[in-house]
Design a protein around this motif. Structure first.
Motif, PDB file in Angstrom:
ATOM      1  N   ARG A   1       0.825  -1.212   0.000  1.00 43.58           N
ATOM      2  CA  ARG A   1       0.000   0.000   0.000  1.00 43.58           C
ATOM      3  C   ARG A   1       0.858   1.261   0.000  1.00 43.58           C
ATOM      4  NH1 ARG A   1      -5.914   0.422   2.484  1.00 43.58           N
ATOM      5  NH2 ARG A   1      -6.812  -1.407   1.501  1.00 43.58           N
ATOM      6  N   GLU A   2       1.894   1.266   0.821  1.00 37.24           N
ATOM      7  CA  GLU A   2       2.771   2.432   0.853  1.00 37.24           C
ATOM      8  C   GLU A   2       3.519   2.562  -0.471  1.00 37.24           C
ATOM      9  OE1 GLU A   2       4.742   5.808   1.771  1.00 37.24           O
ATOM     10  OE2 GLU A   2       2.995   4.919   2.769  1.00 37.24           O
ATOM     11  N   GLY A   3       3.983   1.448  -1.018  1.00 40.44           N
ATOM     12  CA  GLY A   3       4.688   1.488  -2.291  1.00 40.44           C
ATOM     13  C   GLY A   3       3.818   2.023  -3.407  1.00 40.44           C
ATOM     14  N   PHE A   4       2.579   1.568  -3.485  1.00 39.09           N
ATOM     15  CA  PHE A   4       1.675   2.043  -4.535  1.00 39.09           C
ATOM     16  C   PHE A   4       1.284   3.503  -4.320  1.00 39.09           C
ATOM     17  CE2 PHE A   4       0.519  -2.577  -5.216  1.00 39.09           C
ATOM     18  CZ  PHE A   4       1.137  -2.647  -6.455  1.00 39.09           C
ATOM     19  N   SER A   5       1.154   3.912  -3.061  1.00 39.80           N
ATOM     20  CA  SER A   5       0.869   5.327  -2.789  1.00 39.80           C
ATOM     21  C   SER A   5       2.010   6.199  -3.292  1.00 39.80           C
ATOM     22  CB  SER A   5       0.670   5.548  -1.280  1.00 39.80           C
ATOM     23  OG  SER A   5      -0.507   4.936  -0.831  1.00 39.80           O
ATOM     24  N   GLN A   6       3.244   5.726  -3.084  1.00 44.77           N
ATOM     25  CA  GLN A   6       4.405   6.471  -3.564  1.00 44.77           C
ATOM     26  C   GLN A   6       4.431   6.541  -5.092  1.00 44.77           C
ATOM     27  OE1 GLN A   6       6.558   8.260  -1.965  1.00 44.77           O
ATOM     28  NE2 GLN A   6       5.884   7.726   0.098  1.00 44.77           N
ATOM     29  N   LEU A   7       3.998   5.487  -5.752  1.00 45.53           N
ATOM     30  CA  LEU A   7       3.955   5.514  -7.225  1.00 45.53           C
ATOM     31  C   LEU A   7       3.053   6.646  -7.707  1.00 45.53           C
ATOM     32  CD1 LEU A   7       3.712   1.784  -8.416  1.00 45.53           C
ATOM     33  CD2 LEU A   7       5.741   3.216  -8.145  1.00 45.53           C
ATOM     34  N   CYS A   8       1.890   6.764  -7.092  1.00 50.58           N
ATOM     35  CA  CYS A   8       0.956   7.829  -7.489  1.00 50.58           C
ATOM     36  C   CYS A   8       1.494   9.206  -7.132  1.00 50.58           C
ATOM     37  CB  CYS A   8      -0.394   7.607  -6.806  1.00 50.58           C
ATOM     38  SG  CYS A   8      -1.433   6.380  -7.604  1.00 50.58           S
ATOM     39  N   ARG A   9       2.066   9.312  -5.944  1.00 47.30           N
ATOM     40  CA  ARG A   9       2.519  10.595  -5.439  1.00 47.30           C
ATOM     41  C   ARG A   9       3.715  11.128  -6.219  1.00 47.30           C
ATOM     42  NH1 ARG A   9       3.333   9.212   0.227  1.00 47.30           N
ATOM     43  NH2 ARG A   9       1.194   8.473   0.146  1.00 47.30           N
ATOM     44  N   ASN A  10       4.546  10.237  -6.715  1.00 47.34           N
ATOM     45  CA  ASN A  10       5.823  10.640  -7.314  1.00 47.34           C
ATOM     46  C   ASN A  10       5.947  10.218  -8.777  1.00 47.34           C
ATOM     47  OD1 ASN A  10       6.923  11.679  -4.773  1.00 47.34           O
ATOM     48  ND2 ASN A  10       6.948   9.554  -4.135  1.00 47.34           N
ATOM     49  N   ARG A  11       4.888  10.387  -9.538  1.00 50.39           N
ATOM     50  CA  ARG A  11       4.888   9.953 -10.942  1.00 50.39           C
ATOM     51  C   ARG A  11       5.994  10.611 -11.748  1.00 50.39           C
ATOM     52  NH1 ARG A  11      -1.481   9.384 -12.552  1.00 50.39           N
ATOM     53  NH2 ARG A  11      -2.260   8.984 -10.475  1.00 50.39           N
ATOM     54  N   ARG A  12       6.154  11.916 -11.581  1.00 53.34           N
ATOM     55  CA  ARG A  12       7.155  12.632 -12.378  1.00 53.34           C
ATOM     56  C   ARG A  12       8.571  12.230 -11.988  1.00 53.34           C
ATOM     57  NH1 ARG A  12       5.201  17.163 -15.033  1.00 53.34           N
ATOM     58  NH2 ARG A  12       7.129  17.038 -16.217  1.00 53.34           N
ATOM     59  N   ILE A  13       8.770  11.962 -10.704  1.00 55.15           N
ATOM     60  CA  ILE A  13      10.090  11.536 -10.246  1.00 55.15           C
ATOM     61  C   ILE A  13      10.413  10.157 -10.806  1.00 55.15           C
ATOM     62  CG2 ILE A  13      11.453  10.934  -8.201  1.00 55.15           C
ATOM     63  CD1 ILE A  13       9.848  13.084  -6.697  1.00 55.15           C
ATOM     64  N   ILE A  14       9.416   9.272 -10.817  1.00 54.47           N
ATOM     65  CA  ILE A  14       9.606   7.935 -11.384  1.00 54.47           C
ATOM     66  C   ILE A  14       9.889   8.041 -12.872  1.00 54.47           C
ATOM     67  CG2 ILE A  14       8.444   5.752 -11.890  1.00 54.47           C
ATOM     68  CD1 ILE A  14       6.929   6.189  -9.209  1.00 54.47           C
ATOM     69  N   ALA A  15       9.183   8.935 -13.557  1.00 49.44           N
ATOM     70  CA  ALA A  15       9.441   9.145 -14.987  1.00 49.44           C
ATOM     71  C   ALA A  15      10.880   9.600 -15.200  1.00 49.44           C
ATOM     72  CB  ALA A  15       8.469  10.184 -15.543  1.00 49.44           C
ATOM     73  N   ALA A  16      11.374  10.461 -14.318  1.00 47.68           N
ATOM     74  CA  ALA A  16      12.759  10.922 -14.420  1.00 47.68           C
ATOM     75  C   ALA A  16      13.738   9.769 -14.237  1.00 47.68           C
ATOM     76  CB  ALA A  16      13.021  12.008 -13.374  1.00 47.68           C
ATOM     77  N   LEU A  17      13.428   8.864 -13.326  1.00 53.46           N
ATOM     78  CA  LEU A  17      14.289   7.690 -13.116  1.00 53.46           C
ATOM     79  C   LEU A  17      14.358   6.834 -14.374  1.00 53.46           C
ATOM     80  CD1 LEU A  17      13.168   6.699  -9.516  1.00 53.46           C
ATOM     81  CD2 LEU A  17      15.490   7.293 -10.192  1.00 53.46           C
TER      82      LEU A  17
END
Length: 224
Positions: free
Chosen positions: A96-112
């Motif tokens: 749940r925390e991992g998936f919440s982070q995916l939603c919260r940090n979409r642009r950061i994940i895209a940068a990665l």
């Protein structure tokens, strides 16, 4: 006095680094990988460009630090876990925390993802594969192994099960970061978590011999 001066300097440096990371996180969310330059970060943080390089050798090193900052809550769950806790509940919290982070940090994940793509073909190691995710993945494998031993999970291979979960998360991360999947954090996190834990099959009331969270077999799968 020398010791006091050193401690004061260390505190100032820690605050400056945290301030830069906070500004970088916001910049990545607003401008993405290409727009988040070291010069722009310095402007937003109100410091000289050289100050940024005093703490981060380049934009990739900065991104790694931001990614680590974004996983603090997730790593806290991992490190504070009670050994006697229910493995299924522990895994549910992590997911749940991992998936919440995916939603919260979409642009950061895209940068990665973009940064890793830029590293391909350069002959250099991609630093982002050496992130805190390695420790978290090992923890998930241990939780699955414990859950199998206690009869809370099906008798699966923990390495394979974790790899399936990780692959699903990476795939969803790509969809979210590329805006191919539009969903609210409130709906996405619990739905994705329960899907990975319980699958597609509907539970059947009164099915004998099922542990909590175990899925009953379909009619065609039941022994005659």
């Amino acid at each position: 006095m020398a010791g006091l001066a050193e401690r004061k300097k260390a505190v100032i440096e820690a605050l400056t680094r945290e301030s830069l990371l906070g500004a970088a996180e916001e910049l990545l969310r607003e401008e993405g990988w290409e727009g988040a330059t070291m010069e722009r970060l310095a402007q937003n943080a109100g410091v000289a460009k050289g100050t940024v390089y005093n703490y981060f050798r380049d934009k990739r090193a900065l991104l790694v630090a931001v990614a680590e900052r974004c996983t603090v809550r997730l790593r806290h769950i991992v490190t504070s876990c009670d050994d006697e806790a229910d493995p299924a509940e522990v895994l549910r919290q992590v997911l749940r925390e991992g998936f919440s982070q995916l939603c919260r940090n979409r642009r950061i994940i895209a940068a990665l993802f973009l940064a890793c793509r830029d590293e391909e073909g350069t002959g250099r190691d991609c630093d982002f594969r050496l992130s805190p995710l390695g420790d978290i993945r090992a923890f998930v494998r241990s939780v699955i192994s414990l859950g199998v031993a206690r009869g809370r999970f099906r008798p699966v291979d923990p390495v394979l099960a974790e790899a399936v979960i990780y692959s699903a998360i990476i795939g969803l991360a790509r969809h979210l970061s590329q805006r191919g999947l539009v969903v609210s954090e409130g709906a996405f996190s619990p739905a994705a978590t329960e899907f990975l834990l319980d699958g597609l099959c509907a539970r059947r009331e009164g099915a004998p011999g099922l542990a909590d969270g175990e899925v009953a077999p379909s009619e065609g799968e039941r022994p005659q």
